[in-house]
Design a protein around this motif. Structure first.
Motif, PDB file in Angstrom:
ATOM      1  N   CYS A   1     -33.316 -10.559  24.945  1.00 25.00           N
ATOM      2  CA  CYS A   1     -32.504  -9.653  24.123  1.00 25.00           C
ATOM      3  C   CYS A   1     -33.221  -8.325  23.927  1.00 25.00           C
ATOM      4  O   CYS A   1     -32.612  -7.248  24.037  1.00 25.00           O
ATOM      5  CB  CYS A   1     -32.185 -10.297  22.771  1.00 25.00           C
ATOM      6  SG  CYS A   1     -31.093 -11.732  22.872  1.00 25.00           S
TER       7      CYS A   1
ATOM      8  N   PHE B   1     -29.520  -8.654  16.236  1.00 29.42           N
ATOM      9  CA  PHE B   1     -28.062  -8.725  16.317  1.00 29.42           C
ATOM     10  C   PHE B   1     -27.642  -9.496  17.567  1.00 29.42           C
ATOM     11  O   PHE B   1     -26.864 -10.452  17.489  1.00 29.42           O
ATOM     12  CB  PHE B   1     -27.461  -7.309  16.333  1.00 29.42           C
ATOM     13  CG  PHE B   1     -25.985  -7.284  16.586  1.00 29.42           C
ATOM     14  CD1 PHE B   1     -25.095  -7.483  15.547  1.00 29.42           C
ATOM     15  CD2 PHE B   1     -25.475  -7.055  17.865  1.00 29.42           C
ATOM     16  CE1 PHE B   1     -23.717  -7.458  15.778  1.00 29.42           C
ATOM     17  CE2 PHE B   1     -24.112  -7.035  18.105  1.00 29.42           C
ATOM     18  CZ  PHE B   1     -23.233  -7.241  17.054  1.00 29.42           C
ATOM     19  N   TRP B   2     -28.186  -9.098  18.720  1.00 30.17           N
ATOM     20  CA  TRP B   2     -27.804  -9.749  19.977  1.00 30.17           C
ATOM     21  C   TRP B   2     -28.353 -11.171  20.074  1.00 30.17           C
ATOM     22  O   TRP B   2     -27.700 -12.056  20.621  1.00 30.17           O
ATOM     23  CB  TRP B   2     -28.203  -8.891  21.179  1.00 30.17           C
ATOM     24  CG  TRP B   2     -27.279  -7.716  21.276  1.00 30.17           C
ATOM     25  CD1 TRP B   2     -27.562  -6.421  20.982  1.00 30.17           C
ATOM     26  CD2 TRP B   2     -25.890  -7.752  21.640  1.00 30.17           C
ATOM     27  NE1 TRP B   2     -26.433  -5.644  21.132  1.00 30.17           N
ATOM     28  CE2 TRP B   2     -25.403  -6.432  21.542  1.00 30.17           C
ATOM     29  CE3 TRP B   2     -25.016  -8.762  22.027  1.00 30.17           C
ATOM     30  CZ2 TRP B   2     -24.069  -6.103  21.834  1.00 30.17           C
ATOM     31  CZ3 TRP B   2     -23.702  -8.436  22.320  1.00 30.17           C
ATOM     32  CH2 TRP B   2     -23.238  -7.130  22.224  1.00 30.17           C
TER      33      TRP B   2
ATOM     34  N   THR C   1     -28.622 -13.177  17.604  1.00 30.69           N
ATOM     35  CA  THR C   1     -27.706 -13.955  16.778  1.00 30.69           C
ATOM     36  C   THR C   1     -26.406 -14.235  17.530  1.00 30.69           C
ATOM     37  O   THR C   1     -25.927 -15.371  17.565  1.00 30.69           O
ATOM     38  CB  THR C   1     -27.436 -13.217  15.448  1.00 30.69           C
ATOM     39  OG1 THR C   1     -28.677 -13.118  14.735  1.00 30.69           O
ATOM     40  CG2 THR C   1     -26.402 -13.927  14.603  1.00 30.69           C
ATOM     41  N   ILE C   2     -25.845 -13.212  18.154  1.00 33.83           N
ATOM     42  CA  ILE C   2     -24.581 -13.359  18.879  1.00 33.83           C
ATOM     43  C   ILE C   2     -24.740 -14.283  20.083  1.00 33.83           C
ATOM     44  O   ILE C   2     -23.920 -15.177  20.304  1.00 33.83           O
ATOM     45  CB  ILE C   2     -24.062 -11.981  19.354  1.00 33.83           C
ATOM     46  CG1 ILE C   2     -23.749 -11.056  18.178  1.00 33.83           C
ATOM     47  CG2 ILE C   2     -22.860 -12.126  20.293  1.00 33.83           C
ATOM     48  CD1 ILE C   2     -22.719 -11.583  17.208  1.00 33.83           C
ATOM     49  N   LEU C   3     -25.770 -14.056  20.862  1.00 29.09           N
ATOM     50  CA  LEU C   3     -25.899 -14.737  22.158  1.00 29.09           C
ATOM     51  C   LEU C   3     -26.618 -16.085  22.087  1.00 29.09           C
ATOM     52  O   LEU C   3     -26.357 -16.965  22.898  1.00 29.09           O
ATOM     53  CB  LEU C   3     -26.619 -13.828  23.151  1.00 29.09           C
ATOM     54  CG  LEU C   3     -25.946 -12.484  23.415  1.00 29.09           C
ATOM     55  CD1 LEU C   3     -26.830 -11.622  24.301  1.00 29.09           C
ATOM     56  CD2 LEU C   3     -24.560 -12.673  24.022  1.00 29.09           C
TER      57      LEU C   3
ATOM     58  N   ARG D   1     -29.356 -16.552  14.206  1.00 25.85           N
ATOM     59  CA  ARG D   1     -29.171 -16.165  12.794  1.00 25.85           C
ATOM     60  C   ARG D   1     -30.312 -15.302  12.282  1.00 25.85           C
ATOM     61  O   ARG D   1     -30.731 -15.412  11.132  1.00 25.85           O
ATOM     62  CB  ARG D   1     -28.973 -17.389  11.914  1.00 25.85           C
ATOM     63  CG  ARG D   1     -27.730 -18.156  12.279  1.00 25.85           C
ATOM     64  CD  ARG D   1     -27.485 -19.300  11.354  1.00 25.85           C
ATOM     65  NE  ARG D   1     -26.317 -20.031  11.832  1.00 25.85           N
ATOM     66  CZ  ARG D   1     -25.895 -21.151  11.307  1.00 25.85           C
ATOM     67  NH1 ARG D   1     -26.523 -21.687  10.299  1.00 25.85           N
ATOM     68  NH2 ARG D   1     -24.834 -21.751  11.795  1.00 25.85           N
TER      69      ARG D   1
ATOM     70  N   TYR E   1     -30.126 -11.935  12.406  1.00 21.90           N
ATOM     71  CA  TYR E   1     -29.547 -10.663  11.982  1.00 21.90           C
ATOM     72  C   TYR E   1     -28.775 -10.880  10.701  1.00 21.90           C
ATOM     73  O   TYR E   1     -27.884 -11.727  10.638  1.00 21.90           O
ATOM     74  CB  TYR E   1     -28.608 -10.107  13.057  1.00 21.90           C
ATOM     75  CG  TYR E   1     -27.983  -8.779  12.688  1.00 21.90           C
ATOM     76  CD1 TYR E   1     -28.729  -7.610  12.754  1.00 21.90           C
ATOM     77  CD2 TYR E   1     -26.661  -8.698  12.273  1.00 21.90           C
ATOM     78  CE1 TYR E   1     -28.170  -6.389  12.419  1.00 21.90           C
ATOM     79  CE2 TYR E   1     -26.092  -7.476  11.936  1.00 21.90           C
ATOM     80  CZ  TYR E   1     -26.852  -6.336  12.008  1.00 21.90           C
ATOM     81  OH  TYR E   1     -26.298  -5.129  11.674  1.00 21.90           O
TER      82      TYR E   1
ATOM     83  N   ARG F   1     -24.119 -16.150  29.180  1.00 22.05           N
ATOM     84  CA  ARG F   1     -24.524 -15.320  28.040  1.00 22.05           C
ATOM     85  C   ARG F   1     -24.459 -13.833  28.393  1.00 22.05           C
ATOM     86  O   ARG F   1     -24.125 -13.009  27.542  1.00 22.05           O
ATOM     87  CB  ARG F   1     -25.915 -15.699  27.554  1.00 22.05           C
ATOM     88  CG  ARG F   1     -25.912 -17.020  26.820  1.00 22.05           C
ATOM     89  CD  ARG F   1     -27.217 -17.256  26.080  1.00 22.05           C
ATOM     90  NE  ARG F   1     -27.259 -18.592  25.535  1.00 22.05           N
ATOM     91  CZ  ARG F   1     -28.044 -19.559  25.977  1.00 22.05           C
ATOM     92  NH1 ARG F   1     -28.880 -19.349  26.969  1.00 22.05           N
ATOM     93  NH2 ARG F   1     -28.015 -20.752  25.411  1.00 22.05           N
TER      94      ARG F   1
ATOM     95  N   ALA G   1     -22.321 -11.161  26.378  1.00 26.47           N
ATOM     96  CA  ALA G   1     -22.862  -9.893  25.884  1.00 26.47           C
ATOM     97  C   ALA G   1     -21.897  -8.748  26.185  1.00 26.47           C
ATOM     98  O   ALA G   1     -21.686  -7.865  25.351  1.00 26.47           O
ATOM     99  CB  ALA G   1     -24.232  -9.614  26.491  1.00 26.47           C
TER     100      ALA G   1
ATOM    101  N   HIS H   1     -18.515  -9.405  24.077  1.00 31.82           N
ATOM    102  CA  HIS H   1     -18.689  -9.131  22.650  1.00 31.82           C
ATOM    103  C   HIS H   1     -18.820  -7.627  22.402  1.00 31.82           C
ATOM    104  O   HIS H   1     -18.253  -7.106  21.437  1.00 31.82           O
ATOM    105  CB  HIS H   1     -19.900  -9.881  22.081  1.00 31.82           C
ATOM    106  CG  HIS H   1     -19.961  -9.798  20.597  1.00 31.82           C
ATOM    107  ND1 HIS H   1     -19.142 -10.545  19.780  1.00 31.82           N
ATOM    108  CD2 HIS H   1     -20.714  -9.025  19.783  1.00 31.82           C
ATOM    109  CE1 HIS H   1     -19.396 -10.236  18.514  1.00 31.82           C
ATOM    110  NE2 HIS H   1     -20.352  -9.324  18.501  1.00 31.82           N
TER     111      HIS H   1
ATOM    112  N   VAL I   1     -16.504  -5.489  19.889  1.00 27.63           N
ATOM    113  CA  VAL I   1     -17.090  -4.683  18.813  1.00 27.63           C
ATOM    114  C   VAL I   1     -16.676  -3.223  18.951  1.00 27.63           C
ATOM    115  O   VAL I   1     -16.288  -2.582  17.969  1.00 27.63           O
ATOM    116  CB  VAL I   1     -18.631  -4.826  18.786  1.00 27.63           C
ATOM    117  CG1 VAL I   1     -19.268  -3.776  17.896  1.00 27.63           C
ATOM    118  CG2 VAL I   1     -19.028  -6.221  18.324  1.00 27.63           C
TER     119      VAL I   1
END
Length: 145
Positions: free
Chosen positions: A18, A57-58, A60-62, A66, A68, A109, A113, A116, A120
Motif C-alpha cells: 500500500c 486508508f488503502w 483498511t480498504i484493501l 482498520r 485508518y 486487490r 483499488a 474503490h 470515491v
C-alpha cells in the motif's frame, strides 16, 4: 519505475505494498501538469506526513486492517473551498491512480483499488458539487474548468 507484464506482477498483499502504491502515485500526481498544482500549491501536501495516513486508508480498504480512522471527505472539502475541484481533476486523478496500480500490481486487490478509487471519486465529485465554490472558475496552474 519498472513497467512489468501482468504475469510478472503480484497483487497488493501488505502495508508495504500500500505504501509503495501510494508513494508511486503521489510521485506522479505532484508533478502532473493538470492536478499537481492542487497538491503542491493549494494543499501544500507534505508527502512524508501524508503517506502513512493515505497508506492506512488503502490498507483498511484493501486488506481490512482498520488502521485508518479519519474521514476522507473533509480534507477534500477544505481543498475545494480554496480551489474548486472539477470533473477534469477527478478524471485525471483516476487516470494516474489506475495507471500506477496497473504498473505495480495485478490481481483482485489491485482491481479493488481501482474500483474503490472510482467510487470515491464519483462520490466526492457529487458531494462537492453541492458545496458553493469561492470563485466561479479556478484555472490557476492549468486547472480544468
Amino acid at each position: 519505475m519498472r513497467v512489468g507484464h501482468a504475469a510478472e506482477l503480484t497483487d497488493i498483499a501488505s502495508r508495504a505494498d500500500c505504501e509503495r502504491l501510494v508513494r508511486a502515485f503521489y510521485e506522479r500526481a505532484l508533478t502532473d501538469p493538470i492536478i499537481g498544482w492542487l497538491f503542491v500549491d493549494v494543499a501544500r501536501l507534505d508527502l512524508d506526513e501524508h503517506l502513512p495516513v493515505i497508506a492506512s486508508f488503502w490498507e483498511t480498504i484493501l486488506l481490512g486492517a482498520r488502521s485508518y480512522g479519519g474521514g476522507a471527505f473533509a480534507p477534500h472539502a477544505r481543498l475545494h473551498a480554496r480551489a474548486p475541484l472539477r470533473a477534469g481533476h477527478f478524471t485525471r486523478w483516476l487516470a494516474l491512480w489506475h495507471a500506477t496500480v496497473d504498473e505495480l500490481f495485478a490481481g483482485p486487490r489491485a482491481e479493488l483499488a481501482k474500483a474503490h478509487a472510482t467510487r470515491v471519486a464519483r462520490a466526492f465529485q457529487s458531494r462537492l458539487a453541492s458545496i458553493p465554490s469561492p470563485t466561479p472558475t479556478a484555472t490557476a496552474g492549468g486547472g480544468l474548468v
